[in-house]
Design a protein around this motif. Structure first.
Motif, PDB file in Angstrom:
ATOM      1  N   VAL A 133      18.027   7.526 -38.977  1.00  0.00           N
ATOM      2  CA  VAL A 133      18.106   8.042 -37.642  1.00  0.00           C
ATOM      3  C   VAL A 133      16.605   8.399 -37.179  1.00  0.00           C
ATOM      4  O   VAL A 133      16.096   9.467 -36.863  1.00  0.00           O
ATOM      5  CB  VAL A 133      18.788   9.418 -37.601  1.00  0.00           C
ATOM      6  CG1 VAL A 133      19.132   9.650 -35.907  1.00  0.00           C
ATOM      7  CG2 VAL A 133      20.198   9.053 -38.175  1.00  0.00           C
ATOM      8  N   HIS A 134      15.757   7.309 -37.229  1.00  0.00           N
ATOM      9  CA  HIS A 134      14.419   7.137 -36.893  1.00  0.00           C
ATOM     10  C   HIS A 134      14.161   6.892 -35.297  1.00  0.00           C
ATOM     11  O   HIS A 134      15.248   7.114 -34.505  1.00  0.00           O
ATOM     12  CB  HIS A 134      13.721   6.219 -37.217  1.00  0.00           C
ATOM     13  CG  HIS A 134      13.838   4.831 -37.217  1.00  0.00           C
ATOM     14  ND1 HIS A 134      14.193   4.221 -36.017  1.00  0.00           N
ATOM     15  CD2 HIS A 134      14.697   3.692 -38.359  1.00  0.00           C
ATOM     16  CE1 HIS A 134      14.627   2.832 -36.314  1.00  0.00           C
ATOM     17  NE2 HIS A 134      14.956   2.700 -37.826  1.00  0.00           N
ATOM     18  N   LEU A 135      12.818   6.747 -34.959  1.00  0.00           N
ATOM     19  CA  LEU A 135      12.623   6.822 -33.171  1.00  0.00           C
ATOM     20  C   LEU A 135      13.107   5.672 -32.517  1.00  0.00           C
ATOM     21  O   LEU A 135      13.467   5.806 -31.494  1.00  0.00           O
ATOM     22  CB  LEU A 135      11.165   6.900 -33.047  1.00  0.00           C
ATOM     23  CG  LEU A 135      10.425   8.158 -33.478  1.00  0.00           C
ATOM     24  CD1 LEU A 135       8.855   8.254 -33.122  1.00  0.00           C
ATOM     25  CD2 LEU A 135      11.230   9.500 -32.849  1.00  0.00           C
ATOM     26  N   GLY A 136      13.438   4.721 -33.380  1.00  0.00           N
ATOM     27  CA  GLY A 136      14.078   3.732 -32.787  1.00  0.00           C
ATOM     28  C   GLY A 136      15.600   3.628 -32.581  1.00  0.00           C
ATOM     29  O   GLY A 136      16.125   3.315 -31.616  1.00  0.00           O
ATOM     30  N   HIS A 137      16.174   4.337 -33.651  1.00  0.00           N
ATOM     31  CA  HIS A 137      17.467   4.772 -33.349  1.00  0.00           C
ATOM     32  C   HIS A 137      17.745   5.637 -32.058  1.00  0.00           C
ATOM     33  O   HIS A 137      18.596   5.746 -31.356  1.00  0.00           O
ATOM     34  CB  HIS A 137      18.173   5.267 -34.419  1.00  0.00           C
ATOM     35  CG  HIS A 137      18.241   4.497 -35.636  1.00  0.00           C
ATOM     36  ND1 HIS A 137      17.957   4.896 -37.101  1.00  0.00           N
ATOM     37  CD2 HIS A 137      18.766   3.099 -35.886  1.00  0.00           C
ATOM     38  CE1 HIS A 137      18.041   3.870 -37.772  1.00  0.00           C
ATOM     39  NE2 HIS A 137      18.558   2.755 -37.153  1.00  0.00           N
ATOM     40  N   ALA A 138      16.877   6.612 -31.941  1.00  0.00           N
ATOM     41  CA  ALA A 138      16.929   7.482 -30.839  1.00  0.00           C
ATOM     42  C   ALA A 138      16.842   6.883 -29.597  1.00  0.00           C
ATOM     43  O   ALA A 138      17.486   7.367 -28.571  1.00  0.00           O
ATOM     44  CB  ALA A 138      15.833   8.641 -31.034  1.00  0.00           C
ATOM     45  N   HIS A 139      15.682   5.885 -29.456  1.00  0.00           N
ATOM     46  CA  HIS A 139      15.694   5.111 -28.429  1.00  0.00           C
ATOM     47  C   HIS A 139      16.895   4.345 -28.033  1.00  0.00           C
ATOM     48  O   HIS A 139      17.400   4.396 -26.642  1.00  0.00           O
ATOM     49  CB  HIS A 139      14.491   3.939 -28.460  1.00  0.00           C
ATOM     50  CG  HIS A 139      14.423   3.056 -27.459  1.00  0.00           C
ATOM     51  ND1 HIS A 139      13.966   3.300 -26.358  1.00  0.00           N
ATOM     52  CD2 HIS A 139      14.500   1.603 -27.513  1.00  0.00           C
ATOM     53  CE1 HIS A 139      13.846   2.328 -25.568  1.00  0.00           C
ATOM     54  NE2 HIS A 139      14.158   1.176 -26.225  1.00  0.00           N
ATOM     55  N   LEU A 140      17.527   3.823 -29.071  1.00  0.00           N
ATOM     56  CA  LEU A 140      18.969   3.093 -28.634  1.00  0.00           C
ATOM     57  C   LEU A 140      19.927   4.198 -27.937  1.00  0.00           C
ATOM     58  O   LEU A 140      20.554   3.803 -26.901  1.00  0.00           O
ATOM     59  CB  LEU A 140      19.424   2.501 -29.906  1.00  0.00           C
ATOM     60  CG  LEU A 140      20.838   2.047 -30.221  1.00  0.00           C
ATOM     61  CD1 LEU A 140      21.114   0.882 -28.972  1.00  0.00           C
ATOM     62  CD2 LEU A 140      21.312   1.549 -31.325  1.00  0.00           C
ATOM     63  N   VAL A 141      19.999   4.988 -28.820  1.00  0.00           N
ATOM     64  CA  VAL A 141      20.988   6.309 -28.424  1.00  0.00           C
ATOM     65  C   VAL A 141      20.606   6.947 -26.703  1.00  0.00           C
ATOM     66  O   VAL A 141      21.642   6.910 -26.067  1.00  0.00           O
ATOM     67  CB  VAL A 141      21.216   7.412 -29.381  1.00  0.00           C
ATOM     68  CG1 VAL A 141      21.812   8.687 -28.688  1.00  0.00           C
ATOM     69  CG2 VAL A 141      21.683   7.047 -30.612  1.00  0.00           C
ATOM     70  N   HIS A 142      19.261   7.150 -26.785  1.00  0.00           N
ATOM     71  CA  HIS A 142      19.093   7.360 -25.148  1.00  0.00           C
ATOM     72  C   HIS A 142      19.211   6.436 -24.145  1.00  0.00           C
ATOM     73  O   HIS A 142      19.402   6.725 -23.078  1.00  0.00           O
ATOM     74  CB  HIS A 142      17.471   8.135 -25.410  1.00  0.00           C
ATOM     75  CG  HIS A 142      17.289   9.287 -26.052  1.00  0.00           C
ATOM     76  ND1 HIS A 142      16.222   9.590 -26.624  1.00  0.00           N
ATOM     77  CD2 HIS A 142      18.328  10.393 -26.317  1.00  0.00           C
ATOM     78  CE1 HIS A 142      16.270  10.878 -27.556  1.00  0.00           C
ATOM     79  NE2 HIS A 142      17.603  11.188 -27.328  1.00  0.00           N
TER      80      HIS A 142
END
Length: 309
Positions: A29-38
């Motif tokens: 759950v890295h910043l790339g995943h956070a970007h996807l969710v946001h």
């Protein structure tokens, strides 16, 4: 707000249906995943936010001979996704039977039939279905036919390229937990149950909580400055050793042993989370237990200084 975890896709409660969902493994759950969710949330802010993921990681099923590689197991991933504001986590049991599900049936029976998703989002490398028969083009086409919205989210990048779980694994294996933390958005943690050890740390004057690495990635072996969160939610600074303890010829299995500063209590059987902040030194064999004890004292002081700075 804590997310709700759903592990039986054939029995989804009515209140969990009709969400918008990001699709993927979300290991770390890295910043790339956070970007996807946001990005998904910004696209459909009025809808409940969900994630569709898999347990175990498909690679664990198809390549069981591989060394452990997971950044986050189910509980840690759940906590990280909850912190992103995800309200529903659909965790699909990835076993032999599920792996044989055709791509079209995954969309029709699971994403639409079971979850009634209104919009889905994924990265460009998402593949699904038997023998990875479905790609993002197929997903977009079928979603449109079924009346589901679809967003293909570009990779989130820095100067080194796209954020990825593979890149973070390399950083940890090379001994750079600080750099891994900058890509995760938080320190990397190992969560596990405290087990009984040989009490040798206590004899050396530094009692430790012993946690098996299990299916976690093994980072660079050595001594780390850490923060430990216990089952009651309290946090404690500490110093940890990850490795095979060559001074006492401890065998072939690496383990995590962490000394919590200024802590008194019984942690056996409790689940703790150990966050790695900095690698203080690599694994080393000492000429005697006295030399090892003296070095542990220096390690503890260095860790305490670093953590309180």
């Amino acid at each position: 707000m804590r997310a709700q975890l759903h592990t039986d896709w054939r029995n989804i409660p009515p209140e969990a249906r009709g969400a918008v969902a990001a699709l993927g493994n979300f290991d770390g759950v890295h910043l790339g995943h956070a970007h996807l969710v946001h990005t998904l949330h910004q696209t459909r802010p009025e809808a409940p936010l969900a994630v569709v993921t898999f347990e175990p990681h498909p690679r664990e099923l198809f390549r069981p001979q591989d060394p452990p590689f997971r950044l986050t197991l189910s509980e840690e991933r759940f906590s990280a996704l909850s912190a992103l504001g995800v309200q529903h986590i659909f965790q699909l049991q990835f076993d032999d039977a599920f792996s044989e599900m055709p791509a079209e049936r995954f969309i029709d029976d699971v994403l639409q039939g079971a979850f009634d998703l209104k919009h889905i989002a994924c990265g460009h490398d998402f593949a699904f279905g038997h023998r990875r028969g479905g790609n993002t083009d197929f997903l977009a086409e079928r979603a449109t036919e079924l009346g589901m919205g679809f967003t293909l989210v570009p990779a989130f990048c820095d100067a080194g390229g796209p954020y990825s779980s593979s890149r973070i694994r390399r950083l940890l294996q090379d001994g750079y937990p600080e750099r891994a933390a900058s890509e995760l958005g938080r320190p990397w943690s190992i969560r596990g149950v405290v087990q009984h050890g040989d009490k040798r740390g206590r004899l050396l004057g530094f009692p430790t909580a012993n946690v098996s690495l299990g299916r976690h990635l093994e980072p660079a072996r050595g001594v780390y400055a850490t923060t430990v969160r216990t089952s009651d939610g309290s946090a404690h600074f500490g110093v940890a050793n990850i490795g095979r303890r060559p001074t006492i010829n401890d065998g072939s299995e690496s383990r995590l042993e962490v000394n919590l500063f200024d802590f008194e209590g019984d942690l056996y059987g409790q689940t703790i989370s150990v966050a790695l902040h900095s690698l203080l030194r690599g694994e080393k064999k000492f000429e005697s237990l006295d030399a090892l004890k003296a070095q542990i004292g220096r390690d503890a002081e260095q860790a305490r200084t670093l953590l309180t700075a």
